[in-house]
Every structure is written in structure tokens, then in C-alpha cells.
Design a protein around this motif. Structure first.
Motif, PDB file in Angstrom:
ATOM      1  N   ILE A   1      -0.759 -10.448  -4.081  1.00  0.00           N
ATOM      2  CA  ILE A   1       0.779 -10.441  -4.381  1.00  0.00           C
ATOM      3  C   ILE A   1       1.514 -11.405  -3.831  1.00  0.00           C
ATOM      4  O   ILE A   1       2.384 -12.131  -4.590  1.00  0.00           O
ATOM      5  CB  ILE A   1       1.105  -9.011  -3.954  1.00  0.00           C
ATOM      6  CG1 ILE A   1       0.472  -7.862  -4.614  1.00  0.00           C
ATOM      7  CG2 ILE A   1       2.735  -8.855  -4.042  1.00  0.00           C
ATOM      8  CD1 ILE A   1       0.846  -6.557  -4.088  1.00  0.00           C
TER       9      ILE A   1
ATOM     10  N   TYR B   1      -4.064  -0.747  -7.570  1.00  0.00           N
ATOM     11  CA  TYR B   1      -3.849   0.384  -8.578  1.00  0.00           C
ATOM     12  C   TYR B   1      -5.298   1.393  -8.230  1.00  0.00           C
ATOM     13  O   TYR B   1      -6.287   0.800  -8.161  1.00  0.00           O
ATOM     14  CB  TYR B   1      -3.638   0.201  -9.746  1.00  0.00           C
ATOM     15  CG  TYR B   1      -2.366  -0.297 -10.207  1.00  0.00           C
ATOM     16  CD1 TYR B   1      -1.301   0.610 -10.185  1.00  0.00           C
ATOM     17  CD2 TYR B   1      -2.066  -1.588 -10.272  1.00  0.00           C
ATOM     18  CE1 TYR B   1      -0.048  -0.230 -10.673  1.00  0.00           C
ATOM     19  CE2 TYR B   1      -0.964  -2.380 -10.443  1.00  0.00           C
ATOM     20  CZ  TYR B   1       0.161  -1.561 -10.749  1.00  0.00           C
ATOM     21  OH  TYR B   1       1.206  -2.082 -11.242  1.00  0.00           O
TER      22      TYR B   1
ATOM     23  N   SER C   1      -2.431  -2.836 -14.745  1.00  0.00           N
ATOM     24  CA  SER C   1      -3.598  -3.856 -15.241  1.00  0.00           C
ATOM     25  C   SER C   1      -3.699  -3.747 -16.720  1.00  0.00           C
ATOM     26  O   SER C   1      -3.286  -3.071 -17.394  1.00  0.00           O
ATOM     27  CB  SER C   1      -5.044  -3.467 -14.756  1.00  0.00           C
ATOM     28  OG  SER C   1      -5.322  -2.491 -15.427  1.00  0.00           O
TER      29      SER C   1
ATOM     30  N   ARG D   1       3.564  -7.654  -8.205  1.00  0.00           N
ATOM     31  CA  ARG D   1       2.618  -6.726  -8.084  1.00  0.00           C
ATOM     32  C   ARG D   1       1.859  -6.675  -9.634  1.00  0.00           C
ATOM     33  O   ARG D   1       0.661  -6.383  -9.536  1.00  0.00           O
ATOM     34  CB  ARG D   1       2.900  -5.367  -7.558  1.00  0.00           C
ATOM     35  CG  ARG D   1       1.954  -4.442  -7.236  1.00  0.00           C
ATOM     36  CD  ARG D   1       2.025  -3.421  -6.578  1.00  0.00           C
ATOM     37  NE  ARG D   1       1.016  -2.469  -6.450  1.00  0.00           N
ATOM     38  CZ  ARG D   1       1.134  -1.209  -7.382  1.00  0.00           C
ATOM     39  NH1 ARG D   1       2.315  -1.177  -7.858  1.00  0.00           N
ATOM     40  NH2 ARG D   1       0.087  -0.416  -7.229  1.00  0.00           N
TER      41      ARG D   1
ATOM     42  N   ASP E   1       0.265 -14.217  -3.543  1.00  0.00           N
ATOM     43  CA  ASP E   1       0.069 -15.681  -4.005  1.00  0.00           C
ATOM     44  C   ASP E   1       1.110 -15.559  -5.453  1.00  0.00           C
ATOM     45  O   ASP E   1       1.403 -16.510  -6.243  1.00  0.00           O
ATOM     46  CB  ASP E   1      -1.290 -15.686  -4.544  1.00  0.00           C
ATOM     47  CG  ASP E   1      -2.338 -16.097  -3.451  1.00  0.00           C
ATOM     48  OD1 ASP E   1      -1.722 -16.535  -2.475  1.00  0.00           O
ATOM     49  OD2 ASP E   1      -3.396 -15.664  -3.281  1.00  0.00           O
TER      50      ASP E   1
ATOM     51  N   ALA F   1      -0.134  -9.455 -10.304  1.00  0.00           N
ATOM     52  CA  ALA F   1      -1.391  -9.475  -9.523  1.00  0.00           C
ATOM     53  C   ALA F   1      -2.615  -8.731  -9.955  1.00  0.00           C
ATOM     54  O   ALA F   1      -3.633  -8.806  -9.639  1.00  0.00           O
ATOM     55  CB  ALA F   1      -1.069  -9.278  -8.128  1.00  0.00           C
ATOM     56  N   GLY F   2      -2.365  -7.918 -10.844  1.00  0.00           N
ATOM     57  CA  GLY F   2      -3.241  -7.038 -11.460  1.00  0.00           C
ATOM     58  C   GLY F   2      -3.634  -5.962 -10.781  1.00  0.00           C
ATOM     59  O   GLY F   2      -3.136  -5.423  -9.502  1.00  0.00           O
ATOM     60  N   ARG F   3      -4.744  -4.867 -11.038  1.00  0.00           N
ATOM     61  CA  ARG F   3      -4.954  -3.586 -10.655  1.00  0.00           C
ATOM     62  C   ARG F   3      -5.586  -3.652  -9.318  1.00  0.00           C
ATOM     63  O   ARG F   3      -5.428  -2.622  -8.636  1.00  0.00           O
ATOM     64  CB  ARG F   3      -5.613  -2.724 -11.730  1.00  0.00           C
ATOM     65  CG  ARG F   3      -7.129  -3.166 -11.755  1.00  0.00           C
ATOM     66  CD  ARG F   3      -7.501  -2.178 -12.886  1.00  0.00           C
ATOM     67  NE  ARG F   3      -9.070  -2.533 -12.900  1.00  0.00           N
ATOM     68  CZ  ARG F   3      -9.627  -1.610 -13.881  1.00  0.00           C
ATOM     69  NH1 ARG F   3      -9.108  -0.786 -14.783  1.00  0.00           N
ATOM     70  NH2 ARG F   3     -11.023  -2.167 -14.460  1.00  0.00           N
ATOM     71  N   ARG F   4      -6.054  -4.539  -8.933  1.00  0.00           N
ATOM     72  CA  ARG F   4      -6.933  -4.730  -7.858  1.00  0.00           C
ATOM     73  C   ARG F   4      -6.179  -5.714  -6.778  1.00  0.00           C
ATOM     74  O   ARG F   4      -6.493  -6.352  -5.759  1.00  0.00           O
ATOM     75  CB  ARG F   4      -8.420  -5.331  -7.866  1.00  0.00           C
ATOM     76  CG  ARG F   4      -9.219  -4.591  -8.758  1.00  0.00           C
ATOM     77  CD  ARG F   4      -9.834  -3.291  -8.021  1.00  0.00           C
ATOM     78  NE  ARG F   4     -10.566  -2.747  -8.890  1.00  0.00           N
ATOM     79  CZ  ARG F   4     -11.926  -3.019  -8.554  1.00  0.00           C
ATOM     80  NH1 ARG F   4     -12.670  -3.790  -7.664  1.00  0.00           N
ATOM     81  NH2 ARG F   4     -12.849  -2.478  -9.449  1.00  0.00           N
ATOM     82  N   ALA F   5      -4.771  -5.462  -6.872  1.00  0.00           N
ATOM     83  CA  ALA F   5      -3.751  -6.257  -5.973  1.00  0.00           C
ATOM     84  C   ALA F   5      -3.980  -6.112  -4.696  1.00  0.00           C
ATOM     85  O   ALA F   5      -4.107  -4.888  -4.102  1.00  0.00           O
ATOM     86  CB  ALA F   5      -2.319  -6.186  -6.481  1.00  0.00           C
ATOM     87  N   THR F   6      -3.878  -7.100  -3.898  1.00  0.00           N
ATOM     88  CA  THR F   6      -3.838  -6.871  -2.202  1.00  0.00           C
ATOM     89  C   THR F   6      -2.560  -7.603  -1.867  1.00  0.00           C
ATOM     90  O   THR F   6      -1.837  -8.235  -2.782  1.00  0.00           O
ATOM     91  CB  THR F   6      -5.176  -7.845  -1.639  1.00  0.00           C
ATOM     92  OG1 THR F   6      -4.961  -9.137  -1.792  1.00  0.00           O
ATOM     93  CG2 THR F   6      -6.481  -7.155  -2.199  1.00  0.00           C
ATOM     94  N   ALA F   7      -2.459  -7.548  -0.507  1.00  0.00           N
ATOM     95  CA  ALA F   7      -1.212  -8.090  -0.077  1.00  0.00           C
ATOM     96  C   ALA F   7      -1.204  -9.509  -0.202  1.00  0.00           C
ATOM     97  O   ALA F   7      -0.245 -10.151  -0.596  1.00  0.00           O
ATOM     98  CB  ALA F   7      -1.087  -7.712   1.342  1.00  0.00           C
ATOM     99  N   GLU F   8      -2.506 -10.157  -0.238  1.00  0.00           N
ATOM    100  CA  GLU F   8      -2.499 -11.542  -0.338  1.00  0.00           C
ATOM    101  C   GLU F   8      -2.546 -11.843  -1.692  1.00  0.00           C
ATOM    102  O   GLU F   8      -1.795 -13.012  -2.232  1.00  0.00           O
ATOM    103  CB  GLU F   8      -4.192 -11.971   0.234  1.00  0.00           C
ATOM    104  CG  GLU F   8      -4.337 -13.381   0.480  1.00  0.00           C
ATOM    105  CD  GLU F   8      -5.667 -13.602   1.027  1.00  0.00           C
ATOM    106  OE1 GLU F   8      -6.480 -12.823   0.729  1.00  0.00           O
ATOM    107  OE2 GLU F   8      -5.791 -14.830   1.645  1.00  0.00           O
TER     108      GLU F   8
END
Lengths: 323, 633
Positions: free
Chosen positions: A49, B533, B2, A37, A51, A40-47
């Protein structure tokens, strides 16, 4: 001796295995956040994550994950710290490359500091032992207390502030971009780190040598030596100190082994690009492959140092026999 | 967390680290005692040449890989120096168009079709890549290649591919369901046509981001889909081919004819240790109206202690520590010593600090409680723990003013004397809450006790601020169960709904570019809900989502439709107005925050630096507009 070495080598492997399992559990399975997570960065999505999990190899069963890391710890061509697994999750550089580049810096720091603390600790310990309750002994006690009490991060800052920033008589932190390690040593870049790191250790060594020497000087064979008419200097240095230094070898080996794995605080404050500085960054960014690589390296140095110390002991002390 | 959030957190923590040493000394006032922030001399009088000796405490986040880097500092290096994009920013303050995306590789601003779905960019001719491709011209296909790499989940790990989702076919390509991105076409070498699935007013900004910097084809492997980045999924930063005024040292030694694993890396990129930028011989300043590029060479050392590095700046061993922040004792000295004053620069960072409420946790599910807490908060007191007025302006709404064209500069729906809180007004509001059973302005229901507050342990300012809040809000009858965490872990805990934190008081946000679209959607839209986030208040969470994390069903406001309305409006007054209205709505009808501060960026420079310009787009100094004193080596 041969059987002993084999036994100790097997023990060494066992220790490294335990360290690797514990490190794996702490940094991969029990961290407060999910490494995938985070990656995957701050705009992580289930997808994304998923990946990231796949990219980091975290989608596989735990034993497979551990197995991949463990395989990279086997000193076998193509396996050891292989780039497939031991590739930094935070700065995308092979861990082996980073450690190889940084190890000489850590080794220079460790060896130089060890030399410095011996140069400081042994004479202070001897003087305070042979002149007990004198001003010199009291001063040595103050020095020891100061060295033991002063945190390295504070001492390092004070040294930098006083000797570089205010007085300008020592070079500042960091190494020059194009300077070789040897050039950096001659530029004096390691003097303050050596001294700061050595102060804490020297204090311990001085106290230990003092205690050992006082005890040794009370032994019968010392009295015999004196009775034979040997000079006091010869009694102290030839007979007393030699015996008193034997435990120092043990300490020295272990301390040096630990430092080769990186002097975390000293390297960080003095901005020395060693293994310790790398480890601090890796821990801060939860960069597990790097943490695993550095931890195993540090553990390796410590257990090997232990082994070497035990073997050397047999040569130093005739009473010790291995079988 | 991030990378940009990390920077915001790091800079602030570093800046505040020494505050504890400051005692009760009077805080310096902001304003005139700071260095100039605009160009200090006519262009022709700005000295050219020299080597900038600089340092960064924290390394860039992904070794300068343009698709992965999601970090303010590395973005500024891309903007100023390394890469050119279709659009870009000029590295100037707000009042000198510093927040406007302007043509860079593009010959002019893009043309938008009447339905708002198609954008056409025309590229300048004659823009050449840096070594080893001095003879290769930048073409439209190279930008498509960059976007395709952005769509590769592995190559853009930790990056920001989500921004490009509105491009037709982007998601399908990313999922491996298409061979190309259908919404990107290059009918000729100098034309790029972008088709989106919905109107997206921020396409010019999206094509100003480093992820869209052109990637050249590999002449030795024309079939390589990703050009020279092929085979460098993890580490393209060490093989980066420049288009900007600078390149990494050793670029001429790049050899893409070799298999990727055997290619020599850039000598100017020693990740975690040093970066060295030198002039790009292919760069033609005549094609560039956005950059200064006065300095010949940038040396950037990585790591060190911020205080030690700032001492080096003062001693002249360094010209600049880019991310050191300004500890209060340095701030005090640099503001009061006339000789040092010109070397201190205080400018808005574009970021904000706030307290977030979780609307699914009682008593924060009651708007009257949330409004009462807004009225009771001593924002000025909170700011003191960050260094006082130089830390920034007290925030009275959500989006920093510069992102709203100052439409809400005088807006404060919860005014209190000197921003120090108004307990009587707060009690009057609390009296309307269902949790104040006897209407005396004190929260007396069981839900008002032992409320979980998640806090950063970074001190100062967070533990101190927490104590202040407990004091302020305690007067309204609320008591808290405070849990402290390491700063990064705090963000994880706050964003995870399973934590059920009612209050998170240590959070902040830095926009990716100067548009409220990079603030409101991730922080208030469902796109920001965990596992992303941002949306810590769970705005828009439906019953299923709440049930998944063990919450009782509850009606939580959803502002997604309002967000979408604003997103599609092209840049301009109407878009500003739309975001400003949404900000008002959130402050008055949703009230899931207590805005605390619009941050500043405080920078100390060495005395060799004679030109310092604050880049509004970067929220930090424009690195290309720094200049060294005449004769500097």
C-alpha cells in the motif's frame, strides 16, 4: 465590455478552482476506500500500500497533492493535463490522450442532439402556442410530458430494442473499429443517440417556447404589428418568435456546454466512446486523475458557455449592456 | 477491490440484473439444455479462419500489462493467445486435464530436488518472439526478466507479486536490497533454476501465470534490465511482444530503438475502446500442444450495455460477449427454445459465494451460534435470487469440489432438507450457546439484537437474500442492523476490521488457479487479514491486531500452521487430501462461514461459433478453442 470580459474570465477561473478543490476532496480525500489500497490489490500489505501510495503520489501532503493536480489544469505547455499526474490509475493511459480521442465523439453527439432538439422543440412550441388548446397543443403537451418523464437510459434501451433489434431499421450501438467519425455519422450510428438525447431536451424547449411565445404574443408591439396589417405568419415568426427565442439561447448555451463534457448515460448505453463514457468508467474505478480531467473539462465548457451566452445576449437583446 | 473479485462481482450482478423482471415464472433446470462444453468435433474437422466479433462490458484492468493484470478475462487472453509461459493450461474442462499446469515453453515438467527447494526447468528450443523480434529466441533469462519486473512494486502495481515471495531473494530484490533475484539462475539459455526458501508445491502453477511470460531483451539497449519493458513501467501492455499464437495488431511497427516515450504504441490496443488480435507469424503450432487457435482474428470492442450486447449476439452482429453474463430472461429463453439451446453454455466458474462471520464480534464469537446459523440458512432460497439451479450447486463446504478432486463432493456437515434450512436443528444447536440463557433455542442475550450486517446494494440478489436471512435467523432470536453499500464499497467495509461488521453476506471468491492454495490461505490465513482482502473473520488475529482496531482481547482460531502444511505438499492426492481435511476442520471446528453456492459461468454465443470449450483453469470459455462456422469471414 472589455472590463466585463476580464471580470467574467476571473470568475471563470474562480469557478474552475472551486470545482477542482471539491472534486479533489470528494474523490481523493473523502472516498469510501483508500485509492492506494485499491490499487495495491487484494493481497495488499502495509508495504505494498505504501508503494502504491508513493506511485500514485498520495504519500505527499494534501496541499502538495492538490497542487500537482491543480498545476495540470493550467493551460500552459507542459503543464496542462501533464502525464506525470494525469495518468489513469486504472488503465494506465494518459488522461489527455483519452480526452482528446473522445472529445470529438462527445461534440458530435452534443451538436447533433442540439440540432435535433431545436428541430423538434421549436416547431412544436410554436404550433402549441399559436393553436392553444387545440389537438396539436394537447399532443405537444403529451409529447413534452413523455420527453420529460422518460428516463434516457430507458428510452435508449427501448430505441435500441425496437428500431435496431426488432425492426432492423437503425444501426446498433457502438462505432465501427476503423470508421472515422464522419463515416460513423453517415452510417447512421448517431441517429438514435441524437434522437434519444434530443427528446428530453426538445420537450423542455417546446414548453419554454410555448410559454414565451404566448407571453410575447400578448405584448403591445405585437398588437401594433397586427394593426399595421402584417400577416399573422410574419407577426409570429418575425416579431413574436424572435423575442421568444432569446431565453432559449441561454438554455441552449448551457445545455450544449454541459453535453460537451459528456452525455454520460447516452454514451454509455449506446456505447459511444466519448468523454461521458470515459467519466463513467473513471468514477466506477475511482480513477481520480481521469475524473479530475473530465470534471474540469465539463466545468470549463459550462462556464465558457455561460460567458458566451451572456455576450451573445447583448447582441440579441439591445436592452442588455455590459460595462 | 481486487480485479478478479471485481469480475466475479460484476458478472454475477450483470447476470442477475434482469431477474426482477422474471416474476414468478418457473426457473429453468440446469443440465441437458445447454450447449456442449467439450470439443465438438475431431481436431481436423474444426473449421479454421474468420474474425471473431466480440465485446467486453468492462475493460481489462491494466491495459494488458502482464505484471499488473489481475483479472480472469485478461489472464485468459494471455493464456489462449498472447503469451506463452514455462507451464500453462490447455483450456479444457476438468476431466480433460484442464486444471493441470502442463509444459508450454518448458520442454517437460520441471524437476524438483529431493529437499523440495530447487526446481529446474528446461526450455524448448526454437521458440521465437512475435514481431518485431521474429529472429529472437525465447531464453531463460527472459523469464527471469519478467519475474524481476514482477518484483518491481510500481511495474506490478495491483498485480500478484506476493505469489513469488517464496523464491529466494525475491523480496530483497523487490525492496531494492539486491541487484538480482538470487533464487533465479539461468546457467544456459535453455535452463532456469529456481530456488525457494521453503518447499512450494505450486511452482509449476506460479510459472503458468502471465506475470512470468518472457520479456525479450532490447537489442538497441542491451543494458536495459527490463528489456523492451524498460521505460514502460505503467504501460507495457501497449508495447507487448507476443509469444503466443496471436499478437496485437500493429506489433510489427513496434520500434524499441526509440526512447520509450517516442515509441509507437500497438495499433491493436486502444485501451477502453478496442483490442485487435491477429495471428503471430512467429508462432509454430508444432511446439504447442495446449492451444487450438482456430480463429484468424479477434476483434474485441470495449463497453456497452450487457442486454444490448446480448441482443447483438442473438442478432448475429456479435459472436460473443465475453463478460455479459446471462440475465435470467435470456437464460429462460435460451433454455426453452430448441433453436437457442445449443448457444447457451453453463459450466462451473470455480468461484464460490458465502456468508462470513467476524469471530471477534459477539454473538459470532460463539461457535454454537455460528453452527446454528449454518443450519438455519435456506441456501436453496438464496440461490433462487441468483436464478435458481443454473446459478450453480449449493455449497456445503468451502473449496469448490474441482479444486479438491471431488473429495468432499458428498460432504455436508450441516445437512438440511433440500438445503432449505432446519430451524429445529438450529435451535438445538443454539440452545448450547452462552447467548441462549434459558436454553430454549432462541438467542436472548443483548448481543443477539441489532447485529451489524454489511450487505451489497446490488439487487438482485443481495437485498433479497438479506431479507431471507433476517427471516431465517430471526427465528433463532437474532435481529440485525443492516447497512447497504455499493458493491465495491461493501468489500472495503467488510474487510476493514474497524467496521466491526458481524456478518458480511454478499461476498464471493474466484481462485487464481486450480489449487486450494488460492482459496484457503487468503481467506482464512493471517496473510488475508486487513489491509489485504479476504480474511473477514479475523482468523489468526492476535491481541495486538485486535486492539489496533478497537476489539476486546479474544481467542480466535489460527489455521496458519495447517495452511503451511498443505502448501508445501507437491500436487497430487496427498495435497488434495490435506486441503480437504482443512476444509472439514474449518467447517466443523472453526465455522466462520455459511457456504452458499459454487458458481457457474453462463455464456451465450452467436450461431457462427461452432466449437465451444469450457476452460476449467480460466472458469470461462477457452478463447483459443472457439471456432467459427466454415466460410465465416
Amino acid at each position: 465590455m472589455g472590463r466585463y470580459l476580464v471580470r467574467r474570465t476571473l470568475f471563470l477561473i474562480l469557478v474552475l478552482w472551486i470545482v477542482s478543490v471539491v472534486t479533489f476532496l470528494i474523490f481523493v480525500k473523502l472516498p469510501p476506500g483508500d485509492p492506494a489500497r485499491r490499487a495495491a490489490g487484494r493481497r495488499a500489505t502495509a508495504e505494498t500500500i505504501a508503494d502504491a501510495r508513493e506511485a500514485l503520489g498520495l504519500d505527499k501532503p494534501v496541499f502538495v497533492q492538490y497542487g500537482r493536480f491543480a498545476k495540470g489544469l493550467v493551460p500552459w505547455p507542459g503543464w496542462f493535463l501533464n502525464e506525470e499526474v494525469y495518468f489513469s490509475w486504472s488503465n494506465f493511459v494518459p488522461v489527455r490522450e483519452e480526452i482528446a480521442g473522445r472529445l470529438p465523439v462527445s461534440a458530435t453527439l452534443a451538436l447533433g442532439a442540439a440540432g435535433t432538439w431545436l428541430l423538434l422543440g421549436v416547431p412544436i412550441g410554436v404550433i402549441s402556442a399559436v393553436r392553444r388548446r387545440s389537438i396539436a397543443d394537447r399532443a405537444a403537451m403529451v409529447f413534452a410530458l413523455f420527453g420529460v418523464s422518460a428516463p434516457i437510459f430507458w428510452l435508449a434501451q427501448v430505441f435500441l430494442f425496437v428500431f435496431w433489434f426488432k425492426l432492423g431499421i437503425a444501426p446498433g450501438s457502438g462505432l465501427e473499429r476503423d470508421a472515422t467519425l464522419l463515416e460513423s455519422v453517415f452510417q447512421g450510428k448517431f441517429i438514435m443517440p441524437w434522437v434519444v438525447l434530443a427528446l428530453a431536451y426538445a420537450a423542455f424547449y417546446a414548453r419554454m417556447i410555448r410559454g414565451n411565445l404566448i407571453e410575447t404574443m400578448g405584448e403591445d408591439y405585437i398588437r401594433t404589428a397586427r394593426a399595421k396589417g402584417l400577416s399573422e405568419g410574419r407577426v409570429i415568426y418575425r416579431h413574436g418568435l424572435r423575442a421568444a427565442l432569446t431565453p432559449v439561447v441561454t438554455m441552449m448555451g448551457l445545455d450544449l456546454g454541459a453535453l460537451l463534457g459528456g452525455a454520460f448515460i447516452t454514451e454509455t448505453v449506446f456505447n459511444l466512446p466519448g468523454v461521458g463514457q470515459y467519466a463513467v468508467r473513471a468514477i466506477y474505478t475511482n480513477d481520480f486523475p481521469a475524473v479530475m480531467g473530465v470534471t474540469i473539462l465539463a466545468a470549463f465548457f459550462i462556464v465558457v458557455a455561460n460567458l458566451v451566452v451572456d455576450v451573445v445576449y447583448a447582441f440579441l437583446d439591445p436592452r442588455v449592456r455590459y460595462g | 477491490m481486487s480485479k478478479k473479485l471485481k469480475l466475479l462481482a460484476l458478472v454475477t450482478v450483470l447476470a442477475m440484473t434482469a431477474a426482477a423482471c422474471g416474476g414468478d415464472e418457473e426457473e429453468p433446470e440446469p443440465g441437458g439444455a445447454t450447449g456442449p462444453t467439450g470439443v465438438t468435433a475431431p481436431e481436423e474437422d474444426i473449421p479454421v479462419g474468420g474474425t471473431l466479433n466480440s465485446a467486453i462490458v468492462s475493460d481489462v484492468s491494466a491495459g494488458f500489462d502482464p505484471q499488473k493484470e489481475y483479472y480472469q478475462l485478461s489472464w485468459e487472453f494471455f493464456r489462449c493467445c498472447l503469451t506463452r509461459t514455462l507451464m500453462n493450461y490447455n483450456g479444457m474442462p476438468v476431466d480433460q486435464a484442464g486444471t493441470e499446469a502442463q509444459p508450454d515453453l518448458a520442454a517437460a515438467a520441471p524437476e524438483q530436488s529431493a529437499d523440495g527447494l530447487t526446481w529446474t526447468f528446461t526450455l524448448k528450443t526454437g521458440i521465437m518472439y512475435g514481431p518485431p523480434f521474429e529472429d529472437v529466441e525465447v531464453h531463460a533469462q527472459d523469464i527471469i526478466r519478467a519475474v524481476e519486473r514482477t518484483a518491481d512494486p510500481e511495474a506490478s502495481l495491483g498485480g500478484y507479486p506476493f505469489y513469488y515471495s517464496p523464491i529466494e531473494g525475491f523480496d530483497a530484490f523487490s525492496d531494492g536490497e539486491a541487484d538480482s533475484i538470487s533464487g533465479l539462475e539461468a546457467p544456459d539459455d535453455y535452463t532456469l533454476v529456481i530456488t525457494t526458501t521453503r518447499p512450494a508445491g505450486d511452482i509449476p502453477n506460479l510459472f503458468a501465470m502471465p506475470a512470468t511470460a518472457p520479456i525479450p531483451p532490447n537489442p538497441d539497449d542491451p543494458d536495459a534490465t527490463l528489456g523492451v519493458a524498460e521505460g514502460h513501467t505503467e504501460d507495457y501492455g501497449r508495447y507487448l511482444v507476443a509469444t503466443g499464437p496471436y499478437m496485437f495488431e500493429g506489433s510489427e511497427s513496434l520500434d524499441f530503438s526509440l526512447p520509450p516515450k517516442d515509441q509507437p504504441t500497438l495499433s491493436g490496443v486502444e485501451v477502453g475502446k478496442f483490442y485487435t488480435l491477429v495471428r503471430n507469424p512467429s508462432y509454430d503450432p508444432a511446439t504447442d500442444t495446449l492451444r487450438g487457435a482456430y480463429i484468424d482474428r479477434y476483434e474485441i470492442a470495449v463497453g456497452g450495455d450487457p442486454v444490448d450486447l446480448l441482443n447483438k449476439v442473438e442478432a448475429g452482429d456479435l459472436d460473443l460477449c465475453i463478460d455479459c453474463g446471462t440475465p435470467p430472461d435470456f437464460l429462460r429463453r435460451y433454455q426453452t427454445d430448441p433453436e437457442l439451446q445449443p448457444l447457451l453454455h453453463i459450466n462451473p466458474s470455480g468461484g464460490n459465494r458465502y456468508i462470513s462471520f467476524n469471530l471477534a464480534v459477539p454473538p459470532m464469537d460463539d461457535i454454537h451460534v455460528r453452527k446454528a446459523l449454518n443450519l438455519a440458512t435456506d441456501k436453496d432460497g438464496s440461490r433462487k435470487f441468483r436464478g435458481g439451479p443454473p446459478a450453480g450447486d449449493v455449497a456445503t463446504h468451502i473449496v469448490p469440489d474441482a479444486l479438491l478432486d471431488n473429495l468432499l463432493a458428498d460432504y455436508d456437515p450441516y445437512p438440511t432438507p433440500n438445503f432449505q434450512g432446519d430451524i429445529e436443528a438450529a435451535k438445538a444447536e443454539m440452545a448450547q450457546s452462552k447467548y441462549d440463557t434459558d436454553g430454549d433455542g432462541v438467542c436472548d442475550a443483548p448481543e443477539c439484537s441489532d447485529i451489524l450486517m454489511v450487505v451489497s446494494e446490488a439487487s438482485p440478489p443481495y437485498p433479497e437474500q438479506t431479507a431471507l436471512l433476517q427471516d431465517n435467523w430471526g427465528e433463532l432470536g437474532l435481529t440485525f442492523n443492516v447497512k447497504q453499500f455499493e458493491h465495491t464499497t461493501m468489500y472495503s467495509k467488510c474487510s476493514d476490521p474497524a467496521t466491526k461488521a458481524a456478518v458480511c453476506n454478499s461476498v464471493g471468491w474466484l481462485p487464481d488457479y486450480f489449487d486450494a492454495a488460492t482459496v484457503i490461505p487468503p481467506l482464512f490465513g493471517t496473510e488475508g487479514l486487513y489491509p489485504a482482502y479476504g480474511n473477514l473473520s479475523l482468523l489468526g488475529a492476535d491481541a495486538d491486531y485486535l486492539a489496533e482496531y478497537g476489539y476486546d482481547p479474544i481467542d480466535i482460531p489460527n489455521v496458519d500452521d495447517r495452511i503451511e502444511e498443505c502448501k508445501v505438499i507437491p500436487f497430487g492426492a496427498e495435497r488434495f487430501e490435506c486441503w480437504a481435511n482443512l476444509d472439514r476442520y474449518l467447517m466443523e471446528e472453526v465455522v466462520n462461514w455459511v457456504p452458499l453456492l459454487f458458481d457457474t459461468n453462463r455464456t451465450i454465443v452467436g450461431d457462427r461459433i461452432v466449437n465451444f470449450v469450457h476452460s476449467a483453469s480460466a472458469g470461462m470459455e477457452a478463447l483459443d478453442r472457439l471456432a467459427l462456422a466454415e466460410g465465416s469471414e
